[in-house]
Design an enzyme around this catalytic site. Structure first.
Site, PDB file in Angstrom:
ATOM      1  N   PHE A 128       0.896  -1.278  -0.005  1.00 31.92           N
ATOM      2  CA  PHE A 128       0.200  -0.155  -0.181  1.00 31.92           C
ATOM      3  C   PHE A 128       0.902   1.317   0.003  1.00 31.92           C
ATOM      4  N   SER A 137       2.567  12.219   7.352  1.00 27.94           N
ATOM      5  CA  SER A 137       1.311  12.659   8.266  1.00 27.94           C
ATOM      6  C   SER A 137       0.345  13.151   7.358  1.00 27.94           C
ATOM      7  N   THR A 163       5.648  -0.791   3.327  1.00 22.91           N
ATOM      8  CA  THR A 163       5.558  -2.274   3.862  1.00 22.91           C
ATOM      9  C   THR A 163       5.304  -3.483   2.797  1.00 22.91           C
ATOM     10  N   LEU A 339      15.160  -5.764  33.011  1.00 17.07           N
ATOM     11  CA  LEU A 339      15.930  -6.897  32.620  1.00 17.07           C
ATOM     12  C   LEU A 339      17.498  -6.229  32.593  1.00 17.07           C
ATOM     13  N   GLU A 364       0.567   4.360  10.512  1.00  8.62           N
ATOM     14  CA  GLU A 364      -0.635   4.442  10.864  1.00  8.62           C
ATOM     15  C   GLU A 364      -1.155   5.671  11.555  1.00  8.62           C
ATOM     16  N   THR A 366       1.103   9.025  13.505  1.00  8.40           N
ATOM     17  CA  THR A 366       1.701   9.095  14.928  1.00  8.40           C
ATOM     18  C   THR A 366       1.044   9.259  16.102  1.00  8.40           C
TER      19      THR A 366
HETATM   20  P1  TGC Z   1      -9.129  15.428   6.321  1.00  5.87           P
HETATM   21  O1  TGC Z   1      -9.769  16.909   5.694  1.00  5.87           O
HETATM   22  O2  TGC Z   1      -9.367  15.279   7.844  1.00  5.87           O
HETATM   23  O3  TGC Z   1      -9.833  14.128   5.795  1.00  5.87           O
HETATM   24  C1  TGC Z   1     -10.228  14.102   4.407  1.00  5.87           C
HETATM   25  C2  TGC Z   1     -11.345  13.336   3.999  1.00  5.87           C
HETATM   26  O4  TGC Z   1     -11.051  12.002   4.478  1.00  5.87           O
HETATM   27  C3  TGC Z   1     -12.380  11.798   5.490  1.00  5.87           C
HETATM   28  N1  TGC Z   1     -11.422  10.879   6.487  1.00  5.87           N
HETATM   29  C4  TGC Z   1     -11.715   9.741   6.466  1.00  5.87           C
HETATM   30  N2  TGC Z   1     -12.466   8.693   5.996  1.00  5.87           N
HETATM   31  C5  TGC Z   1     -12.287   7.378   6.298  1.00  5.87           C
HETATM   32  N3  TGC Z   1     -11.580   7.139   7.239  1.00  5.87           N
HETATM   33  C6  TGC Z   1     -10.751   7.906   7.916  1.00  5.87           C
HETATM   34  N4  TGC Z   1     -10.015   7.487   8.847  1.00  5.87           N
HETATM   35  C7  TGC Z   1     -10.802   9.261   7.615  1.00  5.87           C
HETATM   36  N5  TGC Z   1     -10.218  10.318   8.179  1.00  5.87           N
HETATM   37  C8  TGC Z   1     -10.512  11.411   7.427  1.00  5.87           C
HETATM   38  C9  TGC Z   1     -12.619  13.044   5.928  1.00  5.87           C
HETATM   39  O5  TGC Z   1     -14.031  12.920   6.559  1.00  5.87           O
HETATM   40  C10 TGC Z   1     -12.505  14.003   4.844  1.00  5.87           C
HETATM   41  O6  TGC Z   1     -13.898  13.650   3.946  1.00  5.87           O
HETATM   42  P2  TGC Z   1     -14.432  14.716   3.042  1.00  5.87           P
HETATM   43  O7  TGC Z   1     -15.531  13.761   2.466  1.00  5.87           O
HETATM   44  O8  TGC Z   1     -14.806  15.771   4.015  1.00  5.87           O
HETATM   45  O9  TGC Z   1     -13.453  15.007   1.985  1.00  5.87           O
HETATM   46  O10 TGC Z   1      -7.887  15.355   5.832  1.00  5.87           O
HETATM   47  P3  TGC Z   1      -6.438  16.019   6.058  1.00  5.87           P
HETATM   48  O11 TGC Z   1      -5.669  16.192   4.916  1.00  5.87           O
HETATM   49  O12 TGC Z   1      -6.920  17.185   6.763  1.00  5.87           O
HETATM   50  O13 TGC Z   1      -5.707  14.942   7.106  1.00  5.87           O
HETATM   51  C11 TGC Z   1      -5.700  14.844   8.164  1.00  5.87           C
HETATM   52  C12 TGC Z   1      -5.288  13.529   8.861  1.00  5.87           C
HETATM   53  C13 TGC Z   1      -4.110  13.747   9.884  1.00  5.87           C
HETATM   54  C14 TGC Z   1      -6.201  12.949   9.491  1.00  5.87           C
HETATM   55  C15 TGC Z   1      -4.804  12.204   7.835  1.00  5.87           C
HETATM   56  O14 TGC Z   1      -3.995  12.780   6.708  1.00  5.87           O
HETATM   57  C16 TGC Z   1      -4.055  11.189   8.692  1.00  5.87           C
HETATM   58  O15 TGC Z   1      -4.580  10.206   9.323  1.00  5.87           O
HETATM   59  N6  TGC Z   1      -2.570  11.280   8.626  1.00  5.87           N
HETATM   60  C17 TGC Z   1      -1.737  10.205   9.252  1.00  5.87           C
HETATM   61  C18 TGC Z   1      -1.471   9.369   7.826  1.00  5.87           C
HETATM   62  C19 TGC Z   1      -1.380   7.887   7.974  1.00  5.87           C
HETATM   63  O16 TGC Z   1      -1.714   7.298   9.045  1.00  5.87           O
HETATM   64  N7  TGC Z   1      -0.646   7.246   7.112  1.00  5.87           N
HETATM   65  C20 TGC Z   1      -0.339   5.674   7.200  1.00  5.87           C
HETATM   66  C21 TGC Z   1       0.226   5.299   5.810  1.00  5.87           C
HETATM   67  S1  TGC Z   1      -0.159   3.472   5.648  1.00  5.87           S
HETATM   68  C22 TGC Z   1       0.813   2.755   6.792  1.00  5.87           C
HETATM   69  O17 TGC Z   1       1.651   3.377   7.684  1.00  5.87           O
HETATM   70  C23 TGC Z   1       1.121   1.203   6.878  1.00  5.87           C
HETATM   71  S2  TGC Z   1       1.942   0.675   8.059  1.00  5.87           S
HETATM   72  C24 TGC Z   1       1.951  -1.131   7.966  1.00  5.87           C
HETATM   73  C25 TGC Z   1       0.712  -1.284   8.919  1.00  5.87           C
HETATM   74  O18 TGC Z   1      -0.382  -1.202   8.989  1.00  5.87           O
HETATM   75  O19 TGC Z   1       0.909  -2.580   9.441  1.00  5.87           O
HETATM   76  P1  FAD Z   2       6.354  13.255   9.375  1.00 10.63           P
HETATM   77  O1  FAD Z   2       4.762  13.456   8.881  1.00 10.63           O
HETATM   78  O2  FAD Z   2       7.294  14.071   8.736  1.00 10.63           O
HETATM   79  O3  FAD Z   2       6.294  13.719  10.824  1.00 10.63           O
HETATM   80  C1  FAD Z   2       7.330  14.096  11.672  1.00 10.63           C
HETATM   81  C2  FAD Z   2       6.956  14.392  13.015  1.00 10.63           C
HETATM   82  O4  FAD Z   2       6.236  15.590  13.150  1.00 10.63           O
HETATM   83  C3  FAD Z   2       6.307  13.518  13.743  1.00 10.63           C
HETATM   84  O5  FAD Z   2       6.531  13.394  15.050  1.00 10.63           O
HETATM   85  C4  FAD Z   2       4.782  14.051  13.638  1.00 10.63           C
HETATM   86  O6  FAD Z   2       3.928  13.277  14.842  1.00 10.63           O
HETATM   87  C5  FAD Z   2       4.890  15.561  13.716  1.00 10.63           C
HETATM   88  N1  FAD Z   2       3.936  16.061  12.941  1.00 10.63           N
HETATM   89  C6  FAD Z   2       3.581  16.093  11.664  1.00 10.63           C
HETATM   90  N2  FAD Z   2       2.661  17.163  11.404  1.00 10.63           N
HETATM   91  C7  FAD Z   2       2.318  17.524  12.529  1.00 10.63           C
HETATM   92  C8  FAD Z   2       1.609  18.781  12.891  1.00 10.63           C
HETATM   93  N3  FAD Z   2       0.698  19.351  12.126  1.00 10.63           N
HETATM   94  N4  FAD Z   2       1.356  19.335  14.095  1.00 10.63           N
HETATM   95  C9  FAD Z   2       2.487  18.709  15.026  1.00 10.63           C
HETATM   96  N5  FAD Z   2       3.325  17.632  14.725  1.00 10.63           N
HETATM   97  C10 FAD Z   2       3.027  17.334  13.446  1.00 10.63           C
HETATM   98  N6  FAD Z   2       3.303   4.217   4.630  1.00 10.63           N
HETATM   99  C11 FAD Z   2       2.712   3.614   3.480  1.00 10.63           C
HETATM  100  O7  FAD Z   2       1.941   4.589   2.985  1.00 10.63           O
HETATM  101  N7  FAD Z   2       2.336   2.313   3.372  1.00 10.63           N
HETATM  102  C12 FAD Z   2       3.381   1.501   4.303  1.00 10.63           C
HETATM  103  O8  FAD Z   2       3.246   0.295   4.188  1.00 10.63           O
HETATM  104  C13 FAD Z   2       4.087   2.235   5.358  1.00 10.63           C
HETATM  105  N8  FAD Z   2       4.708   1.248   5.976  1.00 10.63           N
HETATM  106  C14 FAD Z   2       5.635   1.742   6.885  1.00 10.63           C
HETATM  107  C15 FAD Z   2       6.646   0.815   7.609  1.00 10.63           C
HETATM  108  C16 FAD Z   2       7.606   1.346   8.484  1.00 10.63           C
HETATM  109  C17 FAD Z   2       8.519   0.723   9.024  1.00 10.63           C
HETATM  110  C18 FAD Z   2       7.736   2.685   8.619  1.00 10.63           C
HETATM  111  C19 FAD Z   2       8.462   3.483   9.826  1.00 10.63           C
HETATM  112  C20 FAD Z   2       6.598   3.793   7.990  1.00 10.63           C
HETATM  113  C21 FAD Z   2       5.810   3.285   7.099  1.00 10.63           C
HETATM  114  N9  FAD Z   2       4.754   4.079   6.553  1.00 10.63           N
HETATM  115  C22 FAD Z   2       4.053   3.621   5.522  1.00 10.63           C
HETATM  116  C23 FAD Z   2       4.752   5.430   6.760  1.00 10.63           C
HETATM  117  C24 FAD Z   2       4.134   6.021   7.948  1.00 10.63           C
HETATM  118  O9  FAD Z   2       2.915   5.829   7.798  1.00 10.63           O
HETATM  119  C25 FAD Z   2       4.632   7.331   8.235  1.00 10.63           C
HETATM  120  O10 FAD Z   2       5.999   7.337   8.614  1.00 10.63           O
HETATM  121  C26 FAD Z   2       4.148   7.931   9.304  1.00 10.63           C
HETATM  122  O11 FAD Z   2       2.562   8.370   8.833  1.00 10.63           O
HETATM  123  C27 FAD Z   2       4.613   9.426   9.421  1.00 10.63           C
HETATM  124  O12 FAD Z   2       5.076  10.189   8.649  1.00 10.63           O
HETATM  125  P2  FAD Z   2       6.638  10.736   8.549  1.00 10.63           P
HETATM  126  O13 FAD Z   2       7.604   9.477   8.998  1.00 10.63           O
HETATM  127  O14 FAD Z   2       6.890  11.127   7.066  1.00 10.63           O
HETATM  128  O15 FAD Z   2       6.658  11.701   9.540  1.00 10.63           O
END
Ligand code: TGC
Ligand code: FAD
Length: 384
Positions: A128, A137, A163, A339, A364, A366
């Site tokens: 993904f 973020s 991943t 430990l 997923e 922070t």
């Molecule tokens: P924002 O304006 O808040 O939202 C945009 C539109 O999306 C809707 N929405 C959601 N819908 C479904 N599920 C959710 N969890 C949703 N969160 C928000 C929201 O209602 C809105 O809809 P609409 O119809 O009004 O357009 O968007 P933003 O750009 O301000 O985003 C803010 C934020 C922080 C919530 C979001 O971007 C976020 O969650 N950031 C963190 C990113 C993240 O978690 N990345 C993960 C990447 S994948 C990964 O790390 C895989 S690791 C491997 C494993 O899982 O084991």
């Molecule tokens: P940044 O977004 O650059 O953030 C840096 C720091 O700033 C953090 O401490 C954050 O909390 C803080 N910060 C950011 N914005 C704000 C704000 N507005 N106000 C205050 N503080 C803020 N992504 C995928 O898409 N697919 C995957 O499969 C996937 N797998 C992963 C596997 C691993 C091992 C790791 C480490 C990451 C993976 N990720 C994946 C990415 C992961 O989702 C991101 O690392 C995570 O969302 C944070 O993004 P970043 O590391 O770029 O930090």
């Protein structure tokens, strides 16, 4: 399972049997080799086989009505996988919540036909690709673009931290239309011309779970490989909600593992004439771990009930991911302290879990990003 509050009393017998069976299989087949594989920085094919055999890919679809696993059992499976290693849970999370889920939820009949069964068998592996180097973020700020050209979409850009990418057959890639900037998702075979996987070799966390950057240089994708139901950022974020639910359960398995090791060590180690387990400061640490595990289990169980009734709110999932991932990380650091020197080697599991959980607390969303999601829900004011 560690269960200080008899929470399991609310689980159906069949779910308890299911969990016990998974634990037995994983302990028998994986536990003894995990530290070696982690140290060698590799995801062995044997692990994939064990996972396929327990039906980890076929059944983990709480959103799929045909799934033989319910939400609770999905959570218990995640718990058991992460009790062994966060990287194994991660592999399965990505396959299920971030690959099978989007294809099932947003894919055409054609995409479901060619991919779902193979994914469920583990014969095809997915990844993904949402995050980019500019900041994970804020996925809405992505720079990867797509343009329609004849019977193809042309996709260019760069994705980070993906991943499973090193051994995945397909990638779910999120991109913006070059002019309108509207976001869409694509199912792209990883052997497509112009797509390059660049493995990240030096991770000190989740070493069992391969991660890579992906470069896309004018990758031509058939029109049929766009997810027709996924328009805007929300569908991508909805996949994250599924994965975060699994993490809420998974990290408690890691917490149980570090707690058990710290407790056992404290009973067998004597300082100043008595066992560590008889010292108040050590008991304080152990009591904190049991409290955090208990609260985490209550949150996860309640979340499973909310999911069963309908989708919980985004903020409810955020609260549990934020709390439980941090609770497991804090507990692992605390277990490592108990430990002491023994906690820094791979003769036990604590340091591995601790380093893994640094990632789980970050990906997923922070801890701080989930704080901001909660803050927005509570006040109505986005503070991102
Ligand atoms: P924002 O304006 O808040 O939202 C945009 C539109 O999306 C809707 N929405 C959601 N819908 C479904 N599920 C959710 N969890 C949703 N969160 C928000 C929201 O209602 C809105 O809809 P609409 O119809 O009004 O357009 O968007 P933003 O750009 O301000 O985003 C803010 C934020 C922080 C919530 C979001 O971007 C976020 O969650 N950031 C963190 C990113 C993240 O978690 N990345 C993960 C990447 S994948 C990964 O790390 C895989 S690791 C491997 C494993 O899982 O084991
Ligand atoms: P940044 O977004 O650059 O953030 C840096 C720091 O700033 C953090 O401490 C954050 O909390 C803080 N910060 C950011 N914005 C704000 C704000 N507005 N106000 C205050 N503080 C803020 N992504 C995928 O898409 N697919 C995957 O499969 C996937 N797998 C992963 C596997 C691993 C091992 C790791 C480490 C990451 C993976 N990720 C994946 C990415 C992961 O989702 C991101 O690392 C995570 O969302 C944070 O993004 P970043 O590391 O770029 O930090």
């Amino acid at each position: 399972m560690l269960d200080f509050y008899n929470i399991k009393d609310g689980f159906p017998e069949s779910s308890i049997r299911f969990q016990n069976n998974i634990r037995e299989v994983l302990d028998r087949n994986l536990a003894s080799q995990i530290n070696t594989l982690w140290n060698e920085n590799r995801f062995a094919n044997e692990i994939k086989d064990v996972l396929a055999n327990i039906g980890a890919f076929g059944e983990l679809k709480p959103i799929n009505n045909n799934s033989p696993l319910n939400y609770l059992e999905y959570g218990l499976l995640m718990y058991e996988l992460e009790r062994i290693d966060s990287g194994i849970r991660s592999m399965v999370s990505v396959q299920n919540a971030l690959t099978i889920y989007p294809i099932n939820q947003y894919g055409s009949a054609y995409l479901k036909n060619i991919y779902l069964e193979q994914l469920q068998k583990g014969a095809v592996v997915g990844c993904f690709a949402l995050t980019e180097e500019g900041g994970g973020s804020d996925p809405g700020g992505m720079k990867t673009t797509y343009t329609k050209k004849g019977d193809k979409y042309i996709i260019s850009g760069q994705k980070s931290w993906v991943t499973n990418a090193t051994f995945a057959n397909l990638a779910i890639v999120w991109a913006k239309e070059a002019k309108t900037k509207s976001i869409s998702g694509f199912v792209i075979p990883t052997d497509s011309s112009g797509l390059k996987i660049c493995p990240i070799e030096d991770k000190m966390s989740l070493r069992l779970s391969p991660t890579a950057h992906i470069e896309l240089d004018n990758v031509a994708v058939p029109l049929s490989h766009k997810l027709p139901g996924a328009s805007g950022l929300s569908p991508a974020l909805s996949c994250l909600a599924q994965a975060r639910y699994g993490i809420c359960w998974g990290v408690l398995g890691a917490l149980e593992s570090v707690y058990e090791e710290a407790l056992s060590f404290s009973k067998s180690r004597f300082t100043f004439g008595t066992s560590l387990s008889s010292k108040q400061l050590i008991q304080n640490k152990l009591a904190d771990m049991v409290s955090m595990h208990t609260k985490g289990l209550l949150l996860s169980y309640q979340l499973s009930l909310l999911l069963t009734k309908g989708m919980p709110s985004i903020a409810q999932i955020s609260l549990a991911k934020r709390e439980n991932a941090r609770a497991a990380l804090v507990s692992a650091r605390s277990a490592r302290e108990i430990l002491a020197a023994h906690g820094i080697t791979l003769s036990g599991n604590v340091i591995r879990h601790m380093l893994n959980l640094e990632t789980v607390d970050t990906y997923e969303g922070t801890y701080d990003i989930h704080t901001l999601i909660l803050g927005k829900t509570i006040t109505g004011d986005p503070a991102f």
